[in-house]
Design a protein around this motif. Structure first.
Motif, PDB file in Angstrom:
ATOM      1  N   ILE A  85       0.763  -1.144  -0.102  1.00 39.69           N
ATOM      2  CA  ILE A  85       0.153  -0.041   0.031  1.00 39.69           C
ATOM      3  C   ILE A  85       0.820   1.146   0.051  1.00 39.69           C
ATOM      4  O   ILE A  85       0.322   2.029  -0.780  1.00 39.69           O
ATOM      5  N   ALA A 167      -2.374  12.959   2.876  1.00 40.76           N
ATOM      6  CA  ALA A 167      -3.694  13.060   2.872  1.00 40.76           C
ATOM      7  C   ALA A 167      -4.053  11.615   2.621  1.00 40.76           C
ATOM      8  O   ALA A 167      -5.095  10.796   3.042  1.00 40.76           O
ATOM      9  N   GLY A 169      -1.675   9.233   3.144  1.00 40.91           N
ATOM     10  CA  GLY A 169      -0.809   8.382   4.048  1.00 40.91           C
ATOM     11  C   GLY A 169       0.608   8.300   3.661  1.00 40.91           C
ATOM     12  O   GLY A 169       1.300   7.488   4.177  1.00 40.91           O
ATOM     13  N   GLY A 175       3.352  14.490   7.588  1.00 35.75           N
ATOM     14  CA  GLY A 175       2.559  13.367   8.453  1.00 35.75           C
ATOM     15  C   GLY A 175       3.443  12.945   9.514  1.00 35.75           C
ATOM     16  O   GLY A 175       2.915  12.717  10.680  1.00 35.75           O
ATOM     17  N   GLU A 179       2.641  12.722  13.738  1.00 32.46           N
ATOM     18  CA  GLU A 179       2.887  11.726  14.581  1.00 32.46           C
ATOM     19  C   GLU A 179       3.853  12.066  15.583  1.00 32.46           C
ATOM     20  O   GLU A 179       3.602  11.629  16.866  1.00 32.46           O
ATOM     21  N   GLU A 182       1.696  13.940  18.089  1.00 30.38           N
ATOM     22  CA  GLU A 182       1.104  13.097  19.099  1.00 30.38           C
ATOM     23  C   GLU A 182       1.604  12.627  19.948  1.00 30.38           C
ATOM     24  O   GLU A 182       1.220  12.316  21.306  1.00 30.38           O
ATOM     25  N   PHE A 183       2.956  12.108  19.646  1.00 31.50           N
ATOM     26  CA  PHE A 183       3.633  11.414  20.733  1.00 31.50           C
ATOM     27  C   PHE A 183       4.482  12.145  21.932  1.00 31.50           C
ATOM     28  O   PHE A 183       4.661  12.106  22.758  1.00 31.50           O
TER      29      PHE A 183
ATOM     30  N   LYS B 144      -4.741  -6.034   4.597  1.00 31.32           N
ATOM     31  CA  LYS B 144      -4.719  -4.408   4.654  1.00 31.32           C
ATOM     32  C   LYS B 144      -5.373  -4.036   5.692  1.00 31.32           C
ATOM     33  O   LYS B 144      -6.645  -4.256   5.967  1.00 31.32           O
ATOM     34  N   LEU B 145      -4.664  -2.966   6.287  1.00 29.82           N
ATOM     35  CA  LEU B 145      -5.028  -2.247   7.568  1.00 29.82           C
ATOM     36  C   LEU B 145      -5.272  -0.848   7.366  1.00 29.82           C
ATOM     37  O   LEU B 145      -4.538  -0.320   6.399  1.00 29.82           O
ATOM     38  N   LYS B 149      -3.733   8.785  10.060  1.00 27.68           N
ATOM     39  CA  LYS B 149      -2.072   9.335   9.640  1.00 27.68           C
ATOM     40  C   LYS B 149      -1.670  10.033  11.268  1.00 27.68           C
ATOM     41  O   LYS B 149      -2.409  10.891  11.537  1.00 27.68           O
ATOM     42  N   GLY B 150      -0.608   9.460  11.629  1.00 26.79           N
ATOM     43  CA  GLY B 150      -0.016   9.945  12.652  1.00 26.79           C
ATOM     44  C   GLY B 150      -0.710   9.765  14.199  1.00 26.79           C
ATOM     45  O   GLY B 150      -0.291  10.226  15.123  1.00 26.79           O
ATOM     46  N   SER B 151      -1.354   8.704  14.005  1.00 25.56           N
ATOM     47  CA  SER B 151      -2.122   8.593  15.316  1.00 25.56           C
ATOM     48  C   SER B 151      -1.273   7.347  16.165  1.00 25.56           C
ATOM     49  O   SER B 151      -0.362   6.591  15.678  1.00 25.56           O
ATOM     50  N   THR B 152      -1.878   7.426  17.386  1.00 29.46           N
ATOM     51  CA  THR B 152      -1.199   6.339  18.028  1.00 29.46           C
ATOM     52  C   THR B 152      -1.380   4.958  17.759  1.00 29.46           C
ATOM     53  O   THR B 152      -0.410   3.891  17.719  1.00 29.46           O
ATOM     54  N   ASN B 155       0.814   3.975  14.792  1.00 22.05           N
ATOM     55  CA  ASN B 155       2.336   3.460  15.349  1.00 22.05           C
ATOM     56  C   ASN B 155       2.448   2.151  16.130  1.00 22.05           C
ATOM     57  O   ASN B 155       3.253   1.470  15.744  1.00 22.05           O
ATOM     58  N   LYS B 158       1.890  -0.839  13.982  1.00 23.45           N
ATOM     59  CA  LYS B 158       3.454  -1.080  13.233  1.00 23.45           C
ATOM     60  C   LYS B 158       4.248  -1.595  13.926  1.00 23.45           C
ATOM     61  O   LYS B 158       5.151  -2.443  13.406  1.00 23.45           O
ATOM     62  N   ASN B 165       0.530  -4.256   6.172  1.00 18.16           N
ATOM     63  CA  ASN B 165       0.043  -3.341   4.899  1.00 18.16           C
ATOM     64  C   ASN B 165      -0.894  -2.315   5.267  1.00 18.16           C
ATOM     65  O   ASN B 165      -2.056  -2.454   5.272  1.00 18.16           O
ATOM     66  N   LEU B 166      -0.383  -1.054   5.880  1.00 20.49           N
ATOM     67  CA  LEU B 166      -1.199  -0.036   6.394  1.00 20.49           C
ATOM     68  C   LEU B 166      -1.412   0.999   5.410  1.00 20.49           C
ATOM     69  O   LEU B 166      -0.551   1.802   4.845  1.00 20.49           O
ATOM     70  N   GLN B 167      -2.726   1.405   5.242  1.00 13.64           N
ATOM     71  CA  GLN B 167      -3.123   2.490   4.577  1.00 13.64           C
ATOM     72  C   GLN B 167      -3.533   3.524   5.458  1.00 13.64           C
ATOM     73  O   GLN B 167      -4.278   3.273   6.502  1.00 13.64           O
ATOM     74  N   GLU B 168      -2.916   4.717   5.516  1.00 13.81           N
ATOM     75  CA  GLU B 168      -3.152   5.761   6.434  1.00 13.81           C
ATOM     76  C   GLU B 168      -4.066   7.075   5.838  1.00 13.81           C
ATOM     77  O   GLU B 168      -3.638   7.453   4.670  1.00 13.81           O
ATOM     78  N   TYR B 169      -5.206   7.506   6.273  1.00 10.34           N
ATOM     79  CA  TYR B 169      -6.124   8.632   6.001  1.00 10.34           C
ATOM     80  C   TYR B 169      -5.846   9.466   6.698  1.00 10.34           C
ATOM     81  O   TYR B 169      -5.530   9.263   7.861  1.00 10.34           O
ATOM     82  N   ALA B 183     -11.529  -2.200   0.152  1.00  9.39           N
ATOM     83  CA  ALA B 183     -10.194  -1.746  -0.045  1.00  9.39           C
ATOM     84  C   ALA B 183      -9.329  -2.236   0.951  1.00  9.39           C
ATOM     85  O   ALA B 183      -8.236  -2.343   0.840  1.00  9.39           O
ATOM     86  N   VAL B 184      -9.660  -2.142   2.003  1.00 11.78           N
ATOM     87  CA  VAL B 184      -9.055  -2.500   3.221  1.00 11.78           C
ATOM     88  C   VAL B 184      -9.628  -3.577   3.960  1.00 11.78           C
ATOM     89  O   VAL B 184     -10.984  -3.657   3.668  1.00 11.78           O
TER      90      VAL B 184
END
Lengths: 221, 274
Positions: A85, A167, A169, A175, A179, A182-183, B144-145, B149-152, B155, B158, B165-169, B183-184
């Protein structure tokens, strides 16, 4: 501040931003030049197609284009280039950025074409050069030299616009900034300054170089 | 003076914009007294903090209102507190407190103080209702996960499943759509947020929460650092929120429709204010 680099893949994200910038700049230059040729060509149909492309793409928000590349091309049309992905999104983000900025490159080049006196195009035709020959030998070389400043501006805009790729990812620096905040919200200001400084580092030389080149390479008439 | 009128109009518009930009700047920061109190919540999390038209619903909103009433702070004036701005909103006094799936962490304690926890959530997975192949974080290999984006959560997953296989929105809403369209295969974040999405009318029967958490998130009330007196008041209000049965009522109302039951340790006893 130092632990930001050890905890997060800062260098990797900076690299992705640079990668997005370089490849999208190349893509935009190629597509933009083609569209510019369409717009100055003597074929009415190509003029219309070129003008439609520029007006549609230039007036669509970049976020929309980038998200469409993901949802439209990957999800709904299944146009995947990789099963990974992250790689898929990176490639489509480059495509989206290239298409969007191609519209601006096209218009910059057209402004460059306008710096060439009409007499030169007429002279080229009168000695029997075809449209392709007069374009390649007379118009475009001067157009590029006359369009260095607007092209540089487009490149600077492109560099900063790579942040929109977050947007869908793509692991670029804005991006990662999210992150890191956030941390490590305790390092809010250093994180912000780090990212801001990086963009200044990328864009400032572009401005200096294009200003220098635009005077050095200016066509003396 | 052919353009006189336009110039005047332009100046007026510009001045108006300037004023609009400063709007609220002169108000008392955080506002104690004066009838209203500014409270930071999430605007986009169904079941927790959701802005629906002019109204706000969710468990976090219930608690925010309860505290405001209990401590007689005034009418709640809800402000959107997006994750990246929460500490700034509090430390600059733009809000009195924040209740928005705000996990208590050491890094955040450097900038703000917390009352609570008032809820213990955990990271979980949301999958399509007919998907039996995903039973927990260990069955994610090759799937597919999706996450924000940028969330705890992104992370964390991961780290737990390195080859995921990570999709980040930008938002979870896009993830829910991607999940429904195929799609995921799964969406991951706190189980409370997932339960909120599963309970939404548009998603009912289409998605389900797996129900096997693999992290612990202690939601707290974020408030100005070092304001122990206020922290103590909020803590007392939190205790009352639980003992009066309001806590259970709120959870059942907002997260219950998806069949969600709070995990072990709920409702938690708030920690002492430091």
């Amino acid at each position: 501040m130092g632990d930001l680099f050890t905890t997060f893949n800062v260098v990797g994200a900076l690299g992705i931003t640079l990668l997005l910038t370089l490849f999208s700049a190349l893509g935009a230059l190629v597509i933009g030049t083609l569209v510019a040729i369409m717009r100055v060509s003597p074929v009415a149909f190509l003029n219309t197609v070129g003008a439609a492309f520029v007006n549609i793409v230039r007036n669509t928000p970049l976020t929309l284009i980038i998200v469409f590349c993901n949802i439209g091309f990957i999800t709904n049309l299944g146009l995947s280039v990789s099963t990974d992905i992250a790689r898929n999104n990176l490639v489509w983000a480059i495509v989206g950025l290239s298409i969007y900025h191609a519209a601006f490159v096209c218009e910059s080049l057209r402004s460059g074409v306008n710096t060439v006196p009409t007499g030169q195009a007429e002279a080229a035709r009168s000695i029997g050069l075809t449209f392709g020959q007069s374009l390649g030998a007379v118009l475009l070389p001067q157009a590029f030299r006359g369009a260095i400043t607007p092209l540089g501006n487009t490149l600077i805009a492109l560099t900063k616009n790579t942040t929109v790729a977050t947007a869908i990812g793509v692991a670029e620096i804005s991006g990662l900034m999210k992150e890191m905040i956030e941390f490590r919200s305790d390092l809010l200001i250093p994180i912000f300054l780090l990212v801001a400084f990086y963009f200044v580092l990328l864009t400032l030389p572009i401005g200096l170089v294009t200003t220098h080149l635009s005077t050095k390479l200016a066509v003396k008439r | 003076m052919k353009f006189g009128r336009f110039t005047v109009a332009a100046v007026a518009v510009t001045a108006g914009l300037g004023l609009a930009g400063c709007g609220g700047g002169s108000a008392t920061p955080g506002a104690s007294g004066g009838g209203t109190v500014k409270i930071g919540i999430k605007f986009d999390q169904p079941g927790l903090g959701l802005k629906a038209g002019a109204d706000f619903t969710g468990m976090d909103v219930d608690l925010a209102r309860y505290i405001a009433t209990e401590l007689k702070l005034g009418t709640p004036d809800f402000v959107e507190a997006v994750s990246a701005q929460r500490e700034t909103l509090i430390s600059t006094g733009q809000v009195k407190y924040i209740i928005g799936t705000y996990s208590i962490t050491d890094a955040r304690k450097e900038k703000v103080s917390f009352a609570g926890p008032y809820f213990i959530a955990g990271q979980d997975l949301l999958v399509r209702a007919d998907d039996m192949s995903i039973t927990g974080v260990e069955s994610l290999a090759g799937k597919k996960l999706c996450s924000a984006k940028g969330s705890t959560s992104a992370n964390n997953v991961k780290a737990k499943v390195p080859d995921v296989n990570l999709q980040e929105y930008q938002t979870y809403t896009l993830c829910v759509d991607a999940l429904k369209s195929g799609a995921v295969d799964a969406l991951t974040t706190d189980d409370t947020i997932l339960a909120g999405y599963a309970a939404q009318e548009a998603n009912k029967g289409k998605v389900k929460v797996v129900g096997k958490t693999f992290s612990t998130e202690n939601y707290g009330v974020g408030l100005a650092k070092g304001d122990t007196a206020f922290c103590q008041q909020v803590t007392d209000a939190l205790k009352k929120f639980v003992s009066s049965g309001e806590w259970q009522k709120s959870v059942d109302k907002h997260l219950g429709p998806a069949g969600y039951k709070p995990g072990a340790g709920n409702p938690p006893a708030p920690a002492a204010c430091a």
